[in-house]
Design a protein around this motif. Structure first.
Motif, short mmCIF file in Angstrom:
data_model
loop_
_atom_site.label_atom_id
_atom_site.label_comp_id
_atom_site.label_asym_id
_atom_site.label_seq_id
_atom_site.Cartn_x
_atom_site.Cartn_y
_atom_site.Cartn_z
N ASN A 159 23.65 24.81 65.70
CA ASN A 159 24.27 23.79 66.56
C ASN A 159 23.20 22.80 67.02
OD1 ASN A 159 26.41 26.24 68.21
ND2 ASN A 159 26.79 25.04 66.36
N GLY A 160 22.04 23.35 67.41
CA GLY A 160 20.93 22.51 67.86
C GLY A 160 20.44 21.57 66.78
N LEU A 161 20.39 22.04 65.54
CA LEU A 161 19.96 21.19 64.43
C LEU A 161 20.91 20.02 64.24
CD1 LEU A 161 18.06 20.70 62.04
CD2 LEU A 161 19.52 22.21 60.66
N ILE A 162 22.21 20.28 64.32
CA ILE A 162 23.20 19.20 64.21
C ILE A 162 23.03 18.19 65.34
CG2 ILE A 162 25.68 18.67 64.33
CD1 ILE A 162 26.20 21.36 62.97
N LEU A 163 22.80 18.68 66.56
CA LEU A 163 22.63 17.79 67.71
C LEU A 163 21.40 16.90 67.54
CD1 LEU A 163 23.44 20.30 70.62
CD2 LEU A 163 24.94 18.54 69.66
N VAL A 164 20.29 17.47 67.09
CA VAL A 164 19.07 16.68 66.90
C VAL A 164 19.26 15.63 65.81
CG1 VAL A 164 16.66 16.78 66.15
CG2 VAL A 164 17.52 18.48 67.77
N LEU A 165 19.92 16.00 64.71
CA LEU A 165 20.17 15.04 63.63
C LEU A 165 21.05 13.89 64.11
CD1 LEU A 165 20.72 17.45 60.58
CD2 LEU A 165 18.73 16.00 61.06
N LEU A 166 22.04 14.19 64.95
CA LEU A 166 22.88 13.14 65.52
C LEU A 166 22.07 12.20 66.40
CD1 LEU A 166 26.19 15.03 66.42
CD2 LEU A 166 25.93 13.16 64.78
N TYR A 167 21.11 12.77 67.13
CA TYR A 167 20.29 11.92 68.00
C TYR A 167 19.39 11.00 67.16
CZ TYR A 167 17.43 10.32 71.86
OH TYR A 167 16.81 9.52 72.78
N ILE A 168 18.85 11.51 66.08
CA ILE A 168 18.04 10.69 65.18
C ILE A 168 18.88 9.54 64.63
CG2 ILE A 168 16.82 10.65 62.97
CD1 ILE A 168 15.94 13.54 63.55
N ALA A 169 20.13 9.84 64.26
CA ALA A 169 21.03 8.81 63.75
C ALA A 169 21.33 7.77 64.83
CB ALA A 169 22.33 9.44 63.26
N PHE A 170 21.52 8.22 66.08
CA PHE A 170 21.79 7.31 67.19
C PHE A 170 20.61 6.38 67.43
CE2 PHE A 170 21.40 6.59 71.85
CZ PHE A 170 22.51 5.79 72.03
N MET A 171 19.40 6.91 67.40
CA MET A 171 18.22 6.09 67.60
C MET A 171 18.04 5.10 66.44
SD MET A 171 16.86 6.82 70.49
CE MET A 171 15.16 6.27 70.43
N ALA A 172 18.33 5.55 65.22
CA ALA A 172 18.23 4.66 64.07
C ALA A 172 19.21 3.50 64.20
CB ALA A 172 18.50 5.45 62.78
N TYR A 173 20.41 3.79 64.67
CA TYR A 173 21.41 2.74 64.89
C TYR A 173 20.89 1.70 65.88
CZ TYR A 173 25.10 0.67 67.73
OH TYR A 173 25.84 -0.20 68.47
N ASN A 174 20.28 2.16 66.97
CA ASN A 174 19.80 1.22 67.98
C ASN A 174 18.62 0.40 67.47
OD1 ASN A 174 21.11 1.41 70.81
ND2 ASN A 174 21.01 3.54 70.15
N ILE A 175 17.79 0.99 66.63
CA ILE A 175 16.68 0.23 66.04
C ILE A 175 17.22 -0.87 65.14
CG2 ILE A 175 14.74 0.36 64.44
CD1 ILE A 175 14.21 3.18 65.54
N VAL A 176 18.21 -0.53 64.31
CA VAL A 176 18.83 -1.53 63.43
C VAL A 176 19.51 -2.62 64.25
CG1 VAL A 176 20.64 -1.91 61.72
CG2 VAL A 176 19.13 0.07 61.52
N LEU A 177 20.21 -2.21 65.31
CA LEU A 177 20.90 -3.19 66.16
C LEU A 177 19.90 -4.14 66.81
CD1 LEU A 177 23.57 -4.12 67.47
CD2 LEU A 177 23.12 -2.46 69.30
N ALA A 178 18.77 -3.59 67.27
CA ALA A 178 17.75 -4.42 67.90
C ALA A 178 17.20 -5.46 66.93
CB ALA A 178 16.61 -3.54 68.43
N LYS A 179 17.01 -5.06 65.67
CA LYS A 179 16.48 -5.99 64.68
C LYS A 179 17.48 -7.08 64.32
CE LYS A 179 13.16 -2.86 62.44
NZ LYS A 179 12.78 -2.19 61.16
N ARG A 180 18.77 -6.73 64.37
CA ARG A 180 19.80 -7.69 63.98
C ARG A 180 20.24 -8.61 65.12
NH1 ARG A 180 24.02 -4.15 60.20
NH2 ARG A 180 22.57 -3.78 58.46
N GLN A 181 19.85 -8.27 66.34
CA GLN A 181 20.31 -9.07 67.47
C GLN A 181 19.83 -10.50 67.36
OE1 GLN A 181 19.23 -7.38 71.23
NE2 GLN A 181 21.26 -6.59 71.61
N SER A 182 20.69 -11.38 67.73
CA SER A 182 20.36 -12.81 67.63
C SER A 182 19.24 -13.18 68.60
CB SER A 182 21.61 -13.64 67.95
OG SER A 182 21.28 -15.00 68.05
N LYS A 183 18.27 -13.93 68.10
CA LYS A 183 17.17 -14.39 68.94
C LYS A 183 17.66 -15.39 69.99
CE LYS A 183 13.52 -13.82 65.48
NZ LYS A 183 12.43 -14.50 64.74
#
Length: 391
Positions: A159-183
């Protein structure tokens, strides 16, 4: 209590004075550290030309969740530990939304971004439900000899492994969103920040305090200084929270004689949430509402996915005990998340005084239920219950 004295309680007067001093010092570090932390995080967001919410939900949330993460790892690797993790995670999540966002919403209106309403808040609700499902899978309900209902469940390592993988995916999403945000979103704010690089016209103020503020505002235009005050401010916040929790626990238990159960539910629970509380309130007062809301949403997601996941992985084959305390805290945490989402969908798409008041009322009701169960009605057994028949 009549006739109470330090000598009667075998408490050293010098130690008592020291603890009171450390308590006051802790609060000073918390308040000033939060100011530096918010200034640094907000300035970095402007330099990177991304919204303060992205900074709040990632960097600030991870930083303010450091106390919960450290407590969880220490408890998980202890062969006889694990009992503190569930209350640490879910108790903090309830306090984060109902108390911290409640207070912040009363200070100023907290607008919510469209991506927050579409992605982050539903994801928080999803993770809250998932954590509850993991906890009750393979559960056992029963009753103690005193008639209290107990729950025996576990969050396993997988269960813990699934939770950690989901958190990595969540952080990756925010990194991508930050890069795509309009200047263009923060173009004006960035331009204002950059003008300080050229220096300010006119003479520096004459008074000492005014000079410090003048040079501080000029230095905030420098990236290295923003990183310095963000890291230093975070250290002050975490260190201040540690001083407050340790000193308050000593004063409450050894100096005043308050039962350990009350101390755990109040001083320790609120103390571990002090970084989020002070940071969000400071951000709200400064008008950095993105940090205020992002900090709480990001911290709650980190508590469930990162801290819960790491705790389960560190506990190995034992897993994390999931008790009635976890079930009650998990349900209240889920309800709080739904409340937050519901209020953000209103006409103004923001959290105002009505939302803040409702959250604080919910916080009071939650603690009333806990105390009534603990000392009056005893509806459920909060901790890990081991039947005597096993032996």
């Amino acid at each position: 209590m009549a006739g109470y004295s330090l000598a009667a309680a075998n408490v050293n007067a010098g130690t008592a004075v020291l603890k009171i001093f450390l308590l006051l010092l802790g609060f000073v570090l918390l308040v000033k550290g939060a100011d530096f932390f918010v200034d640094g995080a907000s300035g970095i967001a402007k330099k990177l030309k991304i919204s303060t919410f992205i900074i709040g939900v990632t960097v600030v949330a991870l930083g303010t969740s450091a106390p919960e993460l450290s407590v969880t790892i220490v408890d998980a690797i202890n062969p006889e530990g694990g009992d503190l993790i569930m209350g640490n995670i879910l108790g903090s999540n309830v306090i984060n939304i109902l108390l911290i966002l409640g207070v912040s919403a009363l200070i100023c209106k907290l607008p919510t971004e469209k991506t927050t309403r579409i992605i982050d808040m539903p994801f928080l609700i999803f993770t809250s439900v998932l954590f509850l499902v993991f906890g009750v899978v393979g559960y056992t309900f029963g009753s103690t000899p005193d008639g209290e209902t107990y729950l025996s469940g576990v969050i396993t390592w997988w269960n813990g492994l699934i939770l950690v993988l989901l958190y990595i995916a969540f952080m990756a999403y925010n990194i991508v969103l930050a890069k795509r945000q309009s200047k263009a979103v923060l173009e004006q704010a960035t331009a204002v920040a950059m003008t300080a690089d050229d220096g300010q016209s006119g003479e520096a103020p004459s008074t000492f305090i005014a000079k410090i503020k003048y040079y501080y505002e000029n230095l905030k235009a420098k990236t290295w200084f923003l990183i310095l005050i963000a890291v230093g401010g975070l250290g002050m916040v975490v260190g201040g929270a540690t001083l407050v929790v340790n000193s308050s626990t000593y004063i409450a238990q050894d100096l005043i004689g308050i039962p350990s159960e009350i101390v755990a539910l109040t001083v320790v629970a609120f103390g571990t949430s002090l970084p989020e509380l002070i940071t969000s309130v400071s951000a709200a007062k400064k008008g950095d509402v993105g940090i205020a809301t992002g900090n709480i949403i990001g911290s709650n997601i980190a508590n469930i996915l990162l801290i819960g996941g790491v705790g389960a992985l560190c506990s190995g084959s034992r897993g994390i005990p999931f008790t009635m305390e976890g079930l009650v805290g998990g349900v209240v945490s889920l309800v709080a998340s739904v409340m937050l989402f519901g209020f953000s969908l209103g006409k103004t798409k923001s959290l105002g005084k009505i939302a803040g008041t409702a959250m604080l009322v919910g916080m009071i009701c939650y603690y009333v239920i806990i105390f009534l169960n603990l000392y009056v009605f005893k509806w459920y057994y909060p901790g890990v219950y081991v039947s005597a028949s096993i032996f």
